[in-house]
Design an enzyme around this catalytic site. Sequence first.
Site, mmCIF file in Angstrom:
data_model
loop_
_atom_site.group_PDB
_atom_site.id
_atom_site.type_symbol
_atom_site.label_atom_id
_atom_site.label_comp_id
_atom_site.label_asym_id
_atom_site.label_seq_id
_atom_site.Cartn_x
_atom_site.Cartn_y
_atom_site.Cartn_z
ATOM 1 C CG ASP A 43 -2.074 -0.761 1.183
ATOM 2 O OD1 ASP A 43 -2.383 -1.211 0.078
ATOM 3 O OD2 ASP A 43 -2.742 -0.940 2.225
ATOM 4 C CE LYS A 65 -7.655 0.644 -0.773
ATOM 5 N NZ LYS A 65 -8.929 0.634 -0.091
ATOM 6 C CG MET A 181 -8.061 7.638 7.465
ATOM 7 S SD MET A 181 -9.079 6.289 6.827
ATOM 8 C CE MET A 181 -9.612 5.472 8.331
HETATM 9 N N1 SAH Z 1 -3.976 0.322 9.238
HETATM 10 C C1 SAH Z 1 -3.376 1.623 9.463
HETATM 11 C C2 SAH Z 1 -4.346 2.766 9.296
HETATM 12 C C3 SAH Z 1 -4.889 2.933 7.904
HETATM 13 S S1 SAH Z 1 -5.999 4.262 7.771
HETATM 14 C C4 SAH Z 1 -2.763 1.639 10.867
HETATM 15 O O1 SAH Z 1 -2.954 0.718 11.642
HETATM 16 O O2 SAH Z 1 -2.056 2.608 11.171
HETATM 17 C C5 SAH Z 1 -4.941 5.527 7.155
HETATM 18 C C6 SAH Z 1 -4.727 6.590 8.196
HETATM 19 O O3 SAH Z 1 -3.772 6.135 9.141
HETATM 20 C C7 SAH Z 1 -4.151 7.874 7.681
HETATM 21 O O4 SAH Z 1 -5.148 8.695 7.131
HETATM 22 C C8 SAH Z 1 -3.570 8.462 8.935
HETATM 23 O O5 SAH Z 1 -4.569 9.028 9.736
HETATM 24 C C9 SAH Z 1 -3.074 7.229 9.649
HETATM 25 N N2 SAH Z 1 -1.639 6.994 9.421
HETATM 26 C C10 SAH Z 1 -1.055 5.913 8.888
HETATM 27 N N3 SAH Z 1 0.296 6.029 8.892
HETATM 28 C C11 SAH Z 1 0.556 7.207 9.473
HETATM 29 C C12 SAH Z 1 1.755 7.897 9.805
HETATM 30 N N4 SAH Z 1 2.955 7.391 9.524
HETATM 31 N N5 SAH Z 1 1.655 9.093 10.408
HETATM 32 C C13 SAH Z 1 0.460 9.634 10.722
HETATM 33 N N6 SAH Z 1 -0.682 9.024 10.422
HETATM 34 C C14 SAH Z 1 -0.652 7.830 9.828
#
Ligand code: SAH
Length: 518
Positions: A43, A65, A181
Amino acid sequence: MTEQIKQTRPGKVYLVGAGPGDPGLITLRGKYLLERAEVVVYDYLATPKLLKYVPKGAELIYAGKKGGTKHTHTQEEINQMLVDRGRQGKMVVRLKGGDPFIFGRGGEEIEQLAAAGIAFEVVPGVTSATAAATYAGIPITHREYTASVAFVTGHEDPTKKDSNIDWSKLATGAGTLVIYMGIKNLPTIVENLVKNGRDAQTPVAVVRWASTPEQHSVIGTLETIVDKVRSEGIKPPALIVVGEVVKLRDTIDWFEKRPLFGKRIMVTRTREQASELVAGLEEDGANCLEFSTIHLEPLDSYEILDGELERINEYHWILFTSINAVKYFFHRLHEQGMDSRDLKGVAVGAVGRATGDLLLKYGIRVDLIPETYTAEGLAESLLDLGVEGRNILIPRALKAREILTETLRGVGAQVMVAPVYQNVPAQGDREQLRRVLENGEVHMVTFTSSSTVNNFLSLLGASDQDELNRFLKGVKIAAIGPITAKTVTDNGLRVDVQPNEYTIGALNQAIVEYYRKK
Ligand code: SAH
């Protein structure tokens, strides 16, 4: 092991959490599976740095995505891809940012696999919520401040009637709220929290690209955060952390406090050697851009060295002026069916500590390391010992400075130069180099030899001094030692950082000192 999985097992899909961005935060299980994958579907938020673990020849599929915008593949296409590859008997890793089951649609992907009868496994990951809080210096729970945490999606429009989120309960229902998000909807999220009873003075942190060198955090309260996020131009991906625990950042902030945090440093080295300096600078928080200027290659013919190896016992000294000379010399020695024992009786000199340390790994304790780690320094310490009439072998690069050879011949030593490798300029990307410099994306460039300077400049290809100065405007220059520094100044540029000792460690330390003083 790949073979084993393949021969004894039918296809299987492993849903693997990649962690939040720092490649060091994947689980051992995740890494184990990547190292054996035949197909990897990854991803936008799963760091591409992890792909280095994937075996050569594996199929890599970018599933894209990026929140709301262009999708490389629809979720249906991704699900289908996993089912197809699994059916073909492949060992598939579906690599997802953070934890696959936290707002990652991991559940949906597995449901499809289950329906299609494909075997699967799920490996949890460090979710970005805990990573963002931790890397921003915020303990997500703390006995004195909160006993509960809620993970919430901010993707849903909070004004929509049939929302799954009950903001009236959430607003005060959990001590710490972490919202994924939520950047686009931040104003409505904040409004809902306050409207439903959360104190407007509650501290809030917004953390973008958590756990990566690009991490950017903004701290405020429910009252101020919307304006602050707007004025700092924070875009997704970012997390919102709401709660009293955010206050602890004042004490606990560690990641952004590292001495080189926020500094983008271009490391120009041979591809083979960049890793030590890069690892050190990154440990201090720098964002390193590796820029390969030189590439080392073996020679077409080793006739000269082979001849000298046959009469190696006639030599009094072998001198090594770089670790590469050591590596290539011993490679050839071994290819000729010889080893360190054949060097018995010959004294060995090394230009510096790193070269000496490497020689020890080949079983050679060096007899001489100069105080000053240069060819001149090595020549001087040999003169002190007296080398008139002595036979000296110097395995080295095809093209190199002649100072050592000339100085020793000057006092009557019999010096034989045996080339063991060659430096060829790397085929770098001129457009990309110019772009990052012009965009002001580079704070410092490091040079670790004269040839890195020369090759960097010829790759950059400035038409005159003015253009060169324009490209390097505001870019600081670090040089490992006086020879390299002279090559920099000979080209009309200024050296900002130069360590007293000519080693990678000292260069790293000098760069840290330079920014600490600023
Ligand atoms: N499965 C992922 C989340 C996916 S939803 C998890 O467990 O982290 C995607 C959201 O995750 C983004 O919009 C943001 O809010 C957050 N996100 C993912 N990686 C991030 C990062 N390195 N820094 C800040 N927010 C992050």
